[in-house]
Design a protein around this motif. Sequence first.
Motif, PDB file in Angstrom:
ATOM      1  N   GLU A 194      -7.844   7.562  -9.065  1.00  0.00           N
ATOM      2  CA  GLU A 194      -7.543   8.258  -7.821  1.00  0.00           C
ATOM      3  C   GLU A 194      -6.527   7.409  -7.066  1.00  0.00           C
ATOM      4  N   THR A 195      -5.522   8.046  -6.483  1.00  0.00           N
ATOM      5  CA  THR A 195      -4.540   7.289  -5.712  1.00  0.00           C
ATOM      6  C   THR A 195      -3.971   8.170  -4.609  1.00  0.00           C
ATOM      7  N   VAL A 196      -3.658   7.545  -3.489  1.00  0.00           N
ATOM      8  CA  VAL A 196      -3.122   8.268  -2.337  1.00  0.00           C
ATOM      9  C   VAL A 196      -2.175   7.337  -1.584  1.00  0.00           C
ATOM     10  N   GLY A 197      -1.154   7.909  -0.985  1.00  0.00           N
ATOM     11  CA  GLY A 197      -0.205   7.133  -0.185  1.00  0.00           C
ATOM     12  C   GLY A 197      -0.052   7.739   1.197  1.00  0.00           C
ATOM     13  N   ILE A 198       0.187   6.875   2.191  1.00  0.00           N
ATOM     14  CA  ILE A 198       0.424   7.304   3.568  1.00  0.00           C
ATOM     15  C   ILE A 198       1.588   6.486   4.113  1.00  0.00           C
ATOM     16  N   SER A 199       2.521   7.153   4.796  1.00  0.00           N
ATOM     17  CA  SER A 199       3.666   6.456   5.385  1.00  0.00           C
ATOM     18  C   SER A 199       3.894   6.967   6.798  1.00  0.00           C
ATOM     19  N   ARG A 200       4.065   6.034   7.746  1.00  0.00           N
ATOM     20  CA  ARG A 200       4.343   6.364   9.144  1.00  0.00           C
ATOM     21  C   ARG A 200       5.591   5.596   9.573  1.00  0.00           C
ATOM     22  N   PRO A 201       6.739   6.279   9.737  1.00  0.00           N
ATOM     23  CA  PRO A 201       7.955   5.569  10.170  1.00  0.00           C
ATOM     24  C   PRO A 201       7.841   5.120  11.618  1.00  0.00           C
ATOM     25  N   ALA A 202       8.448   3.973  11.931  1.00  0.00           N
ATOM     26  CA  ALA A 202       8.454   3.489  13.307  1.00  0.00           C
ATOM     27  C   ALA A 202       9.318   4.377  14.183  1.00  0.00           C
ATOM     28  N   ASN A 203      10.406   4.914  13.619  1.00  0.00           N
ATOM     29  CA  ASN A 203      11.260   5.864  14.310  1.00  0.00           C
ATOM     30  C   ASN A 203      11.079   7.235  13.669  1.00  0.00           C
ATOM     31  N   THR A 204      11.986   8.157  13.968  1.00  0.00           N
ATOM     32  CA  THR A 204      11.866   9.499  13.403  1.00  0.00           C
ATOM     33  C   THR A 204      11.913   9.450  11.886  1.00  0.00           C
ATOM     34  N   VAL A 205      12.833   8.665  11.345  1.00  0.00           N
ATOM     35  CA  VAL A 205      12.906   8.450   9.907  1.00  0.00           C
ATOM     36  C   VAL A 205      12.788   6.952   9.649  1.00  0.00           C
ATOM     37  N   GLY A 206      12.443   6.592   8.417  1.00  0.00           N
ATOM     38  CA  GLY A 206      12.233   5.178   8.118  1.00  0.00           C
ATOM     39  C   GLY A 206      12.711   4.796   6.739  1.00  0.00           C
ATOM     40  N   GLY A 207      12.539   3.517   6.417  1.00  0.00           N
ATOM     41  CA  GLY A 207      13.008   2.987   5.146  1.00  0.00           C
ATOM     42  C   GLY A 207      11.907   2.696   4.151  1.00  0.00           C
ATOM     43  N   ASP A 208      10.646   2.955   4.506  1.00  0.00           N
ATOM     44  CA  ASP A 208       9.547   2.772   3.559  1.00  0.00           C
ATOM     45  C   ASP A 208       9.417   4.004   2.657  1.00  0.00           C
ATOM     46  N   PHE A 209       8.903   3.787   1.470  1.00  0.00           N
ATOM     47  CA  PHE A 209       8.607   4.919   0.590  1.00  0.00           C
ATOM     48  C   PHE A 209       7.528   4.517  -0.401  1.00  0.00           C
ATOM     49  N   TYR A 210       6.926   5.520  -0.999  1.00  0.00           N
ATOM     50  CA  TYR A 210       5.990   5.300  -2.100  1.00  0.00           C
ATOM     51  C   TYR A 210       6.149   6.451  -3.061  1.00  0.00           C
ATOM     52  N   ASP A 211       5.671   6.262  -4.285  1.00  0.00           N
ATOM     53  CA  ASP A 211       5.763   7.330  -5.269  1.00  0.00           C
ATOM     54  C   ASP A 211       4.606   7.226  -6.245  1.00  0.00           C
ATOM     55  N   ILE A 212       4.184   8.377  -6.745  1.00  0.00           N
ATOM     56  CA  ILE A 212       3.108   8.484  -7.736  1.00  0.00           C
ATOM     57  C   ILE A 212       3.623   9.425  -8.825  1.00  0.00           C
ATOM     58  N   LEU A 213       3.875   8.897 -10.019  1.00  0.00           N
ATOM     59  CA  LEU A 213       4.522   9.671 -11.079  1.00  0.00           C
ATOM     60  C   LEU A 213       3.696   9.625 -12.363  1.00  0.00           C
ATOM     61  N   PRO A 214       3.062  10.713 -12.750  1.00  0.00           N
ATOM     62  CA  PRO A 214       2.357  10.742 -14.042  1.00  0.00           C
ATOM     63  C   PRO A 214       3.372  10.740 -15.190  1.00  0.00           C
ATOM     64  N   LEU A 215       3.085   9.962 -16.218  1.00  0.00           N
ATOM     65  CA  LEU A 215       3.949   9.909 -17.402  1.00  0.00           C
ATOM     66  C   LEU A 215       3.369  10.796 -18.500  1.00  0.00           C
ATOM     67  N   SER A 216       4.220  11.151 -19.435  1.00  0.00           N
ATOM     68  CA  SER A 216       3.805  12.076 -20.504  1.00  0.00           C
ATOM     69  C   SER A 216       2.755  11.478 -21.426  1.00  0.00           C
ATOM     70  N   ASP A 217       2.658  10.140 -21.482  1.00  0.00           N
ATOM     71  CA  ASP A 217       1.688   9.501 -22.371  1.00  0.00           C
ATOM     72  C   ASP A 217       0.338   9.274 -21.701  1.00  0.00           C
ATOM     73  N   GLY A 218       0.142   9.821 -20.490  1.00  0.00           N
ATOM     74  CA  GLY A 218      -1.130   9.678 -19.799  1.00  0.00           C
ATOM     75  C   GLY A 218      -1.172   8.552 -18.791  1.00  0.00           C
ATOM     76  N   ARG A 219      -0.183   7.658 -18.813  1.00  0.00           N
ATOM     77  CA  ARG A 219      -0.154   6.567 -17.838  1.00  0.00           C
ATOM     78  C   ARG A 219       0.379   7.080 -16.497  1.00  0.00           C
TER      79      ARG A 219
END
Length: 396
Positions: A175-200
Motif C-alpha cells: 500500500e502506498t500513498v503520497g500527499i503534497s502541499r505547495p507553499a505557494n500556489t504551485v511548487g517544486g515538490d513531486f512524487y510518483d507511483i508507477l507500477p511496472l509490467s513485471d509486478g514491481r
Amino acid sequence: MTPVSRTSRLNTFLDSYTKDLTAEDLQRLFTRDAREAYKFVTRGIDADAFKALPWHTRIVTHARVLFVAFTMKLSPARRIVFAASFGLAVIGLVNLFRGVGIIEIARLPILGAIGIPGPLFRQGTWSLLLAFALMNLLVLLEVADRLSLKNDLEIAREIQQAMLPGGLYSAPGVETVGISRPANTVGGDFYDILPLSDGRLVVTVGDVAGKGSPAALLMALLLAMLRTLVDEKLEPAELVTRLNVQVCRHAPASRFITLFYAVYDPRTGDMTYVSAGHTPPLLLRAGGRWERLSDGGIALGMFEHSTYATGHLTIQPDELVAVYSDGVTEAENASGRPYDESGLESTLAANSGLALASLGAAVVRAVEQHSVDTRLADDLTILLLRRSNAPAPVSV
C-alpha cells in the motif's frame, strides 16, 4: 551647494526616473490598460444595461459598480482598510467644502474669467482629489494584473496536481500513498507511483531547489524525463545517472534537484533505491526501531559526471517507509523551532495503526499545527509505503 549643481542633480534624477518612458506608455496606461482593468474587475456584469441611462447617471453607476466589484476582489481585511480610507477621504472632502459657486476654468484676454457652476473647495483640494484618483487607478491596475496572474497560477496548480498520482495505491503486498502541499500556489515538490509490467513498483519523491513558478516548471520537466526513463526499464542507479545528465544539460545552473528513487517488489519485500542528495527516508521496523535510507550520491544538476550507489533492503509485513521533502522537517513555529525528524518520527509512531491515507494526512496536519502562526517556507511532500500482509503472487 550651488544652483548649477542642484540643477544638474535634479536633471540626473529626472533622467533616471523617467528612463525608457514613452508617450505611448502613458497613453496606453489611461486608455487600453485602464479599460482592460475595468473589464477584468467587472467581468460578469452586463455593462450594456447602462447604455440607456442618462450620461451623468451612467457615470455614477459605472463608478459605483467599479468600486463594489474592485473591493470584493480584495481579502476581507484589505477590503475594510480600503473602505475606511475611502470614507476618510470623503470626510476630508466635506471638511474642505466651502459652498456652491462659479468654478473658474479659463481666463481669456478680452472676455475675462470663464467658469461653470459647481462646488467650491479650499485651495489645493482639487490637487488632492486628482492625486487620490491617480493612486486608486494605479492600485486598480496592479490588483487586476495580480488577479490575472493568480488565475493563471490556479490553472497551473490544477495541471500540476493532475500530473501527480491521486489517492491510495493498493496491490497485493503493498500500500502506498503520497500527499503534497505547495507553499505557494504551485511548487517544486513531486512524487510518483508507477507500477511496472513485471509486478514491481516504482516510488519516487523529488524536491526542486526553491519554490513557486520557476520550481514548478522544472518539476514538470523532471517528471516527464523520469517517466520516459522508467519506460526504458533501467536499474535505479543507471536511471538516476542518466537523469542527472539531462538535468545538468537542460536546467539552469543555479537550480538543483534532490531525488529519492526506489523500485519495490511486493512479492518479496525487497527494495532497491538511490537517494540523490535527498533527505534520508525513514524506515519504521517492527518493534519501533528506525532506519535511514541514505545510499546514493549528490543532488541532480550539480555535476554532469556524478555517479550513484544503490541501496538494498527488505521490508517485512506491516513495516513502513516514509519518504518526505525537507519542507516537512524544516517547518518552523513562531519561535523558530523546526518540526524536525523527531517530530515526524513521533507522529508516525503514534499513528502507525491508522490507514495509510489517514496516516499521511495526520503528518501534514501535525506540521501545519506546528507552524500555525507562521507561513510555510517550503513545500510539504510525504510518500508512505507499507508492506501489507496480503501475499503478492509469486511468478514461477
